[in-house]
Design a protein around this motif. Structure first.
Motif, PDB file in Angstrom:
ATOM      1  N   ALA A 158      90.384  21.784  -2.241  1.00 39.35           N
ATOM      2  CA  ALA A 158      90.620  20.553  -1.489  1.00 39.35           C
ATOM      3  C   ALA A 158      91.995  20.021  -1.866  1.00 39.35           C
ATOM      4  N   PHE A 159      92.549  19.212  -0.982  1.00 45.51           N
ATOM      5  CA  PHE A 159      93.788  18.499  -1.304  1.00 45.51           C
ATOM      6  C   PHE A 159      93.447  17.149  -1.936  1.00 45.51           C
ATOM      7  N   PHE A 160      94.067  16.878  -3.071  1.00 45.55           N
ATOM      8  CA  PHE A 160      93.939  15.565  -3.696  1.00 45.55           C
ATOM      9  C   PHE A 160      95.308  15.134  -4.208  1.00 45.55           C
ATOM     10  N   ALA A 161      95.519  13.832  -4.227  1.00 43.16           N
ATOM     11  CA  ALA A 161      96.705  13.260  -4.853  1.00 43.16           C
ATOM     12  C   ALA A 161      96.312  11.909  -5.409  1.00 43.16           C
ATOM     13  N   GLY A 162      96.750  11.636  -6.633  1.00 37.40           N
ATOM     14  CA  GLY A 162      96.401  10.347  -7.195  1.00 37.40           C
ATOM     15  C   GLY A 162      96.977  10.119  -8.569  1.00 37.40           C
ATOM     16  N   GLN A 163      96.572   9.010  -9.163  1.00 36.86           N
ATOM     17  CA  GLN A 163      97.071   8.594 -10.469  1.00 36.86           C
ATOM     18  C   GLN A 163      96.153   9.095 -11.585  1.00 36.86           C
ATOM     19  N   ALA A 204      94.793  22.670  -1.981  1.00 34.72           N
ATOM     20  CA  ALA A 204      93.574  23.323  -1.501  1.00 34.72           C
ATOM     21  C   ALA A 204      93.663  24.822  -1.739  1.00 34.72           C
ATOM     22  N   GLY A 205      92.567  25.505  -1.571  1.00 32.24           N
ATOM     23  CA  GLY A 205      92.596  26.953  -1.651  1.00 32.24           C
ATOM     24  C   GLY A 205      93.435  27.531  -0.527  1.00 32.24           C
ATOM     25  N   LEU A 206      94.271  28.498  -0.864  1.00 29.50           N
ATOM     26  CA  LEU A 206      95.066  29.153   0.169  1.00 29.50           C
ATOM     27  C   LEU A 206      94.164  29.929   1.119  1.00 29.50           C
ATOM     28  N   SER A 207      93.095  30.498   0.587  1.00 30.16           N
ATOM     29  CA  SER A 207      92.116  31.216   1.393  1.00 30.16           C
ATOM     30  C   SER A 207      90.784  31.124   0.662  1.00 30.16           C
ATOM     31  N   SER A 208      89.966  30.154   1.054  1.00 29.88           N
ATOM     32  CA  SER A 208      88.741  29.884   0.301  1.00 29.88           C
ATOM     33  C   SER A 208      87.762  29.149   1.197  1.00 29.88           C
ATOM     34  N   ASN A 209      86.572  28.950   0.694  1.00 33.27           N
ATOM     35  CA  ASN A 209      85.666  28.004   1.326  1.00 33.27           C
ATOM     36  C   ASN A 209      86.033  26.600   0.863  1.00 33.27           C
ATOM     37  N   THR A 249      97.872  22.015   5.934  1.00 34.83           N
ATOM     38  CA  THR A 249      96.511  22.394   6.291  1.00 34.83           C
ATOM     39  C   THR A 249      96.562  23.517   7.308  1.00 34.83           C
ATOM     40  N   LEU A 250      95.873  24.602   7.025  1.00 30.19           N
ATOM     41  CA  LEU A 250      95.938  25.782   7.878  1.00 30.19           C
ATOM     42  C   LEU A 250      94.915  25.731   9.007  1.00 30.19           C
ATOM     43  N   LYS A 251      95.255  26.397  10.097  1.00 29.63           N
ATOM     44  CA  LYS A 251      94.327  26.544  11.209  1.00 29.63           C
ATOM     45  C   LYS A 251      93.139  27.402  10.776  1.00 29.63           C
ATOM     46  N   LEU A 252      92.059  27.286  11.538  1.00 34.08           N
ATOM     47  CA  LEU A 252      90.849  28.034  11.232  1.00 34.08           C
ATOM     48  C   LEU A 252      90.955  29.465  11.754  1.00 34.08           C
ATOM     49  N   LEU A 253      90.065  30.303  11.254  1.00 29.90           N
ATOM     50  CA  LEU A 253      89.925  31.639  11.802  1.00 29.90           C
ATOM     51  C   LEU A 253      89.586  31.565  13.285  1.00 29.90           C
ATOM     52  N   ASP A 254      90.126  32.493  14.040  1.00 28.27           N
ATOM     53  CA  ASP A 254      89.783  32.633  15.450  1.00 28.27           C
ATOM     54  C   ASP A 254      88.883  33.850  15.573  1.00 28.27           C
ATOM     55  N   GLY A 255      87.580  33.631  15.465  1.00 20.17           N
ATOM     56  CA  GLY A 255      86.665  34.759  15.369  1.00 20.17           C
ATOM     57  C   GLY A 255      86.897  35.464  14.054  1.00 20.17           C
ATOM     58  N   GLY A 256      87.319  36.719  14.138  1.00 19.94           N
ATOM     59  CA  GLY A 256      87.640  37.456  12.930  1.00 19.94           C
ATOM     60  C   GLY A 256      89.125  37.668  12.748  1.00 19.94           C
ATOM     61  N   THR A 257      89.931  36.848  13.405  1.00 16.19           N
ATOM     62  CA  THR A 257      91.380  37.034  13.388  1.00 16.19           C
ATOM     63  C   THR A 257      92.060  35.824  12.772  1.00 16.19           C
ATOM     64  N   ALA A 258      93.031  36.100  11.915  1.00 15.67           N
ATOM     65  CA  ALA A 258      93.831  35.015  11.352  1.00 15.67           C
ATOM     66  C   ALA A 258      94.632  34.354  12.453  1.00 15.67           C
ATOM     67  N   THR A 307      89.304  21.758   3.992  1.00 13.65           N
ATOM     68  CA  THR A 307      90.599  22.335   4.361  1.00 13.65           C
ATOM     69  C   THR A 307      90.908  23.551   3.515  1.00 13.65           C
ATOM     70  N   GLU A 308      91.829  24.358   4.016  1.00 15.08           N
ATOM     71  CA  GLU A 308      92.526  25.375   3.235  1.00 15.08           C
ATOM     72  C   GLU A 308      94.014  25.169   3.475  1.00 15.08           C
ATOM     73  N   GLY A 309      94.846  25.586   2.500  1.00 12.79           N
ATOM     74  CA  GLY A 309      96.263  25.409   2.707  1.00 12.79           C
ATOM     75  C   GLY A 309      97.093  25.617   1.466  1.00 12.79           C
ATOM     76  N   TYR A 310      98.297  25.084   1.494  1.00  8.26           N
ATOM     77  CA  TYR A 310      99.224  25.234   0.377  1.00  8.26           C
ATOM     78  C   TYR A 310     100.098  23.992   0.295  1.00  8.26           C
ATOM     79  N   ALA A 311     100.865  23.900  -0.779  1.00  7.87           N
ATOM     80  CA  ALA A 311     101.689  22.706  -1.009  1.00  7.87           C
ATOM     81  C   ALA A 311     103.138  23.116  -1.219  1.00  7.87           C
ATOM     82  N   LEU A 312     104.047  22.372  -0.598  1.00 12.21           N
ATOM     83  CA  LEU A 312     105.484  22.526  -0.803  1.00 12.21           C
ATOM     84  C   LEU A 312     106.009  21.298  -1.520  1.00 12.21           C
ATOM     85  N   VAL A 313     106.854  21.513  -2.504  1.00  7.85           N
ATOM     86  CA  VAL A 313     107.400  20.411  -3.299  1.00  7.85           C
ATOM     87  C   VAL A 313     108.922  20.492  -3.283  1.00  7.85           C
TER      88      VAL A 313
END
Length: 670
Positions: free
Chosen positions: A535-540, A560-565, A637-646, A618-624
């Motif tokens: 998951a994405f989190f940000a805080g103090q 969040a996980g780059l590729s995860s549940n 935040t990444l788009k979802l699978l389209d059936g069995g296709t990225a 969500t799944e995704g990655y972070a840029l700093v």
């Protein structure tokens, strides 16, 4: 002989000097391997990689695949400042040896490089080249830097969702990538995975492995772990990512075993009573072989702690990066799973007061030391304090596997809030009293909790509030009381719970010690780069989350996980499948017109005011991007699978920009 091309042998991490002199790691013969021409039946199928950039060095990696009767294979390394490798530009043109005892992987540290410089590298089997990789050395300590751009990622499960985010990352202009763990997942699922993962990621079958009750199989031997790394590295998207940027990586749990500590696995409630030293050592060695990290592995050391991967980096005057190991030295979870019979109540959804009391008891029994309640271990904790205390850069980044943020839920208040809202929906005349109804009901429920039973609960506080709306005792008893009691959870759930005691919430005393060190020494601009939680989190990060008025000291950003549940999916499974938690379903999600609505984000924000941003589905990655004035972080935040296709590029569905201003211990959501 050209002194730049001279190399000693005898250790798996070899060292080549790009500019004069000679060096080696581990000693050995002074004779270099002879390049005997095109090695038979070998090829580069797992790409190239670089890692651990320092001002004068970087570690370069490749692996060759083939069969020659398990004899060593000569591979030539070339390093240049030019992508086409003209001979005058070659800084390294060195034969190296790929050895079967290291699974034909090569890890070579090139030293004598120029700070803040881009280099190109490739390997050759005879005259057959590998992919060309590019890398960059760090700016020398103290060098003024206007900007630093990095990505940080976590949790790239082969068996869940998709890797399209890697293709997108390759297109970024980055100085390096930070990987905070779960590079592989040690267990491969049994049975069908239809709908859960892209079709190009076929089901994996371990050479050995151990079967779990759910049919999944976990890596057990060195061959198993090597197979997983080879499989993951077979994907051209991960190969391209490694070839594009140097990576600074640390492991989390899945490189060995889910929710592990030291050499203990936790698949069953009593699993961690038995050391799994051979398995842990196998995991250590496979990680060492496949990640281009500037660390050493002592195979002659029979301990599972035969490798040290915590380390630090400096980038000019702008940033210090500390990478910590939060698995190999951590003490057992504060509440062992054996005592609860399962992970719930030990690792997950743990009563906060029970957790704190158990931690205090362990500390007292150890003479008020942190040793039995530590995630880092005493030696690494002292190292962390020394490095962060001595950092002379503007920013201090902490590559930290598990989130530092407190994540708690006061179920008593949460249930009262849900019931109050339901009462208002059923009777709009009560809308002005919703907050008062919730607080009154929470007070009544706490009285029930103290008594240990709902029997004879008088609802005194709630009756008083509802009387203001003209609801008399008879109406309450006939209508309101049954309405409420049909929605009450088991009385044991009327408590304040810590969501995940495998994170820093489960090692609160050490977290307070580390944050207290920052506060006492006025060390500012410390930002955690965390992962693990899908998951994405940000805080103090506060000095004491349990204080009446906690003070912020640093910031934690969790990708969040780059590729995860997703985290939400995990909690949905609990409230849907465990009847004991069914009454809490609306705290996690609701169903509106057949559509699932995420309520978990709001629940977490409600009971954790230090959390500035939460996205649990969500799944995704972070840029700093770092500058002397601020740290800007963009969650993709990444788009979802389209059936069995990225999904097609761009893979990003949406972004969220966060900002930390230098000198503050807060994060703004832009």
């Amino acid at each position: 002989m050209d002194r730049r091309q001279f190399l000693k042998w005898g250790s798996f991490l070899t060292v080549t000097v790009a500019t004069g002199g000679l060096t080696a790691c581990g000693g050995g013969s002074d004779s270099e391997p002879q390049d005997t021409g095109n090695p038979e039946n070998f090829s580069f199928v797992h790409g190239v990689a670089s890692g651990d950039p320092k001002p004068d060095s970087v570690v370069l990696w490749t692996r060759v695949e083939g069969n020659n009767g398990k004899r060593p294979v000569v591979v030539r390394l070339q390093v240049s400042t030019q992508p086409d490798f003209p001979p005058p530009s070659l800084l390294v043109n060195q034969p190296l040896m790929a050895r079967p005892e290291w699974d034909y992987t090569i890890r070579n540290k090139v030293t004598g490089l120029t700070a803040g410089t881009r280099y190109y590298y490739r390997f050759l089997l005879g005259n057959r080249p590998s992919t060309v990789g590019r890398t960059r050395t760090a700016a020398a300590a103290g060098t003024p830097l206007a900007q630093l751009r990095i990505a940080f990622v976590s949790c790239q499960d082969w068996n869940a969702n998709h890797w399209a985010g890697m293709e997108e990352l390759v297109q970024q202009d980055l100085d390096f990538i930070v990987h905070v763990g779960d590079y592989i997942y040690e267990a491969v699922p049994g049975g069908s995975r239809a709908g859960n993962v892209e079709e190009r990621h076929t089901a994996l079958q371990l050479p050995n492995g151990t079967v779990l009750p759910d049919g999944s199989v976990y890596a057990t031997t060195l061959d198993d772990y090597r197979f997983l790394y080879r499989s993951y590295r077979s994907d051209p998207r991960l190969q391209a990512l490694h070839a594009a940027f140097p990576m600074i990586a640390i492991w989390d749990d899945h490189e060995f075993s889910d929710n592990s500590w030291q050499d203990r696995q936790t698949y069953d409630s009593d699993d961690d009573l038995t050391p799994r030293t051979a398995r842990r050592r196998a995991a250590n060695q496979a990680w060492f072989e496949y990640l281009p990290a500037d660390v050493s592995l002592d195979t002659d050391n029979p301990s599972f702690q035969n490798i040290q991967i915590y380390r630090s980096f400096t980038f000019g005057n702008l940033a210090t990066l500390l990478m910590t190991d939060e698995r190999l030295y951590r003490a057992d979870h504060i509440i062992p799973e054996e005592s609860t019979g399962r992970a719930v109540g030990s690792l997950f959804f743990v009563p906060a007061a029970t957790l704190a009391a158990a931690e205090a008891q362990k500390i007292a029994a150890a003479g008020n030391t942190l040793t039995p309640v530590s995630m880092l271990g005493d030696t690494q904790r002292a190292w962390w304090q020394d490095r962060v205390g001595g950092a002379a850069t503007t920013w201090k980044l902490w590559g930290n596997q598990v989130s530092l943020l407190r994540m708690q839920v006061d179920v008593t208040q949460a249930v009262a809030n849900l019931i109050a809202r339901a009462l208002v929906l059923a009777n709009s005349a009560l809308s002005s009293l919703q907050s008062a109804i919730a607080d009154a009901l929470a007070s009544d429920l706490r009285a029930a909790k103290a008594a240990g039973t709902y029997a004879n609960l008088a609802y005194t506080a709630l009756r008083n509030v509802l009387s203001q709306a003209g609801i008399d005792a008879a109406t309450f008893d006939a209508n309101i009381k049954p309405f409420i009691e049909s929605r009450l959870p088991a009385i044991a759930l009327l408590d304040r719970f810590i969501l995940n005691a495998d994170q820093w919430d489960g090692y609160n005393a050490e977290r307070k010690n580390l944050v207290g060190f920052l506060k006492a020494n006025n060390i500012r601009n410390v930002v955690g780069l965390s992962g693990d939680f899908h998951a994405f989190f940000a805080g103090q990060v506060m000095d004491d989350y349990d204080a009446a008025t906690p003070a912020p000291v640093m910031v934690d950003l969790a990708t969040a996980g780059l590729s995860s549940n997703s985290l939400l999916s995990g909690f949905r499974a609990i409230v849907d499948n465990d009847q004991a938690f069914a009454a809490l379903r609306e705290l996690v999600y609701s169903n509106v017109g057949g559509a699932v609505v995420n309520t978990f984000d709001t629940t977490l924000r409600t009971f954790n005011p230090w959390i500035r941003h939460a996205d649990t589905n969500t799944e995704g990655y972070a840029l700093v991007t770092l500058t002397p004035d601020k740290l800007s972080c963009t969650f993709h935040t990444l788009k979802l699978l389209d059936g069995g296709t990225a999904p097609a590029q761009p893979a990003t569905a949406s972004t969220k920009v966060l900002e930390v201003v230098a000198g503050t211990a807060d994060v703004s959501v832009l």
